[in-house]
Enzyme design. Structure first.
Site: not given
Ligand code: PEP
Ligand code: MG
Length: 592
Positions: A306, A513, A199, A476
């Site tokens: 978001r 996205c 994030h 991630r």
């Molecule tokens: C993603 O997972 O690629 C996404 C756009 O959502 P977030 O990054 O908010 O999980």
């Molecule tokens: Mg996501």
């Protein structure tokens, strides 16, 4: 990937290498954000360090005793007894002794030993039958927190930053802290933890603040006031940079600014290839105020709002009215451009402290997250859906469900959406009855059953951040496995292609996205795979538009076909680098 020790250069510079997650160069004074009280950083200590660690512990114990006695003296006599229990723990009992022996035996810093000893005590107490004793677990926690606080010294927060261009240094930042970052004061971000799609990285990139993460222990090496140079393109942080290095960096930054001004001129031109193929270029936002950047960047709408960041930036849980206000503002300011509002994606690494929910899970990214959480909290979910529906009459609003993994979740979410519509009808609130619904494709299972999902939605949006995380089995947010984060892995390319092709066969348009859409090196590939929309970080809008306008669709298709035959994701990446070097060298200069 283990920590890379910093290079000490004879000039006195210390060079740290991490993961660059937001390009750009910043030079400024460090501001060390001390971690929250109960966040403990683990350190191994040598035998020689043991006395120093014990001395820190003794000093913190003395300070804690003094504080408790002072509070006890001033408080209501009826509650003063509570503090007797706290002082009792601080007496030379097993709790205190176990920390002394733990420091010597485990050779860990006092914070870690104290935390573990306290947890052991709390667990034992929570199992006893006697209610009075069970309650004492809270006292242990209170006392342990107080000692940890004293070990950390004065706690500072980002609100204490006053100087423009300050470089924030921390172990990690929470999502709510990250969204509160003031761009006028913060010039760079440097973190021990993190990866390109965590994030903090997403928000730093949106704000265009140079950021390097995954630096392992930089927060232990840097002090507030130290001079730092942050190079977000190269993933470098230099402590005490020489005059020569600073001059060179400033020259580079100047040249990049020139390119940015040039690319800014593309703002009102269409996102269309050399041979006239047009796609939609939209932007991702986290807060309503981000609409300024969407408009400034010339995006054709919002492909991902978001909304959980809006929840996290509010002190209390936002009401339907507050949410309606936020969604309406965004929809109205961008109308008639589309605004895709994603329903709450809580869980994973995004939590709400003002919700009475136990977030403790051993595997939060695989757990109670996003649509799973919302389906289990129908009241909360309906409130958000009502607010979005109400905003749908002032603009071009769509609803998007995150983390869909099967058809049942879409069907159940739509049932709750219908209930929300009925409630609005009963209350006489107008809404667009034909508001479109889409699904995020970010779980590999969903990407493989898009044919089943397609009849129930109007669009798909590929969330590549999570799609890559779940397909390649890499957390991630974990810097140790960040090197495995490969958007060009053949498995990812196949899942993207499958989603787009099957979506098209069913008349469902597909956007992207996730962070992959914001990487201009990937633009020809994504165009060639047939994507209909790219929703990118606001700061990436000029670069991605430039990349779109410099390639032809036929070339992009050839390249995508070739990428699907290559075995090595590194080869694919190199191929896109070479292509960009050829057709848009200015993009490479901006990124490096
Ligand atoms: C993603 O997972 O690629 C996404 C756009 O959502 P977030 O990054 O908010 O999980
Ligand atoms: Mg996501």
């Amino acid at each position: 990937m283990d920590a890379v020790p910093p290079d000490t250069i004879s000039t006195g510079e210390l060079v740290f290498r991490g993961i660059g997650v937001s390009a750009g160069i910043a030079i400024g004074r460090a501001f060390l954000r001390t971690p929250p009280d109960d966040h403990v950083i683990e350190r191994d200590i040598s035998r020689a360090d043991v006395p120093r660690e014990i001395a820190r512990y003794e000093a913190a114990l003395i300070a804690t005793r003094q504080q408790i006695r002072a509070i006890q003296k001033d408080c209501d006599p009826d509650v003063a007894g509570i503090f007797d229990a706290h002082l009792l723990f601080l007496d030379d009992g097993p709790f205190i002794k176990n920390v002394f022996t733990g420091i010597e035996g485990r050779r860990k810093n006092v914070e870690v030993v104290l935390r573990d000893v306290a947890q052991g005590f709390m667990q034992s107490l929570s199992r006893v039958k006697d209610e009075y004793l069970r309650e004492r677990a809270n006292d242990v926690q209170d006392v342990a927190r107080r000692i940890l606080h004293n070990l950390a010294g004065k706690q500072v927060t980002l609100a204490d930053i006053t100087e423009p261009g300050t470089i924030v240094v921390a172990n990690d930042l929470s999502p709510s802290e990250t969204v509160s970052i003031n761009k006028d004061r913060v010039g760079g971000i440097v973190l021990d933890l993190g990866s390109p799609t965590a994030h903090t990285a997403i928000v730093a990139a949106k704000l265009g603040i140079p950021a390097v993460v995954g630096l392992h222990n930089i927060s232990q090496e840097v002090h507030t006031g130290d001079e730092l140079l942050v190079d977000g393109g190269k993933g470098l942080v230099v402590l005490r940079p020489t005059l020569e290095r600073r001059t060179q960096a400033l020259r580079q930054a100047e040249s990049k600014r020139g390119i940015e001004i040039e690319l800014g001129r593309l703002k009102d031109l269409p996102a269309e290839t050399v041979d006239g193929y047009r796609i939609t270029l939209s932007a991702n936002i986290e807060l309503p105020k981000d609409v300024d950047a969407v408009l400034a960047g010339g995006a054709e709408g919002v492909g991902l709002f978001r909304t959980e960041y809006f929840y996290m930036s509010s002190k209390d849980l936002p009401t339907e009215e507050e949410q309606y206000d936020a969604y309406r503002t965004v929809a109205q300011r961008l109308a008639p451009a589309p605004v895709i509002i994603r329903t709450l994606d809580l869980g994973g690494d995004k939590f709400l402290s003002n919700l009475d929910v136990n977030w403790q899970e051993s595997n939060p990214f695989m757990g109670w997250r996003a649509i799973r959480f919302c389906l289990a909290q129908p009241d909360l979910f309906r409130t958000q859906l009502r607010a979005i529906l109400r905003a749908s009459i002032v603009g071009n609003v769509s609803i998007m469900y995150p983390m869909i993994s099967n058809l049942d979740e879409i069907v159940r979410a739509n049932v709750i959406l219908d209930q929300a519509k009925k409630e609005l009808l009963q209350k006489g609130h107008p809404f667009n009855p034909h508001v479109e619904v889409g699904a995020m494709i970010e779980v590999p299972a969903a990407a493989l059953v898009v044919d089943m999902l397609a009849p129930y939605v109007s669009f798909f949006s590929l969330g590549t951040n999570d799609l890559i995380q779940y397909t390649l089995a890499i957390d991630r947010g974990n810097e140790r496995v960040a090197y495995l984060y490969e958007p060009t892995h053949l498995a990812i390319l196949r899942l993207i292609k499958n989603t787009i092709d099957i979506g098209h066969r069913h008349g469902v348009w597909t956007g992207i996205c996730g962070g992959m859409a914001s990487d201009p090196l990937m633009t020809p590939l994504l165009l060639g795979l047939g994507v209909d929309e790219l929703s990118v970080s606001c700061s990436a809008l000029p670069m991605v538009k430039d990349a779109i306008r410099r390639v032809s669709l036929s070339e992009a298709r050839e390249i995508a076909e070739l990428a699907l035959t290559l075995q090595s994701s590194v080869d694919v990446h190199d191929m896109f680098r070479e292509l960009t070097k050829k057709i848009a060298p200015e993009i490479l200069e901006l990124m490096e």
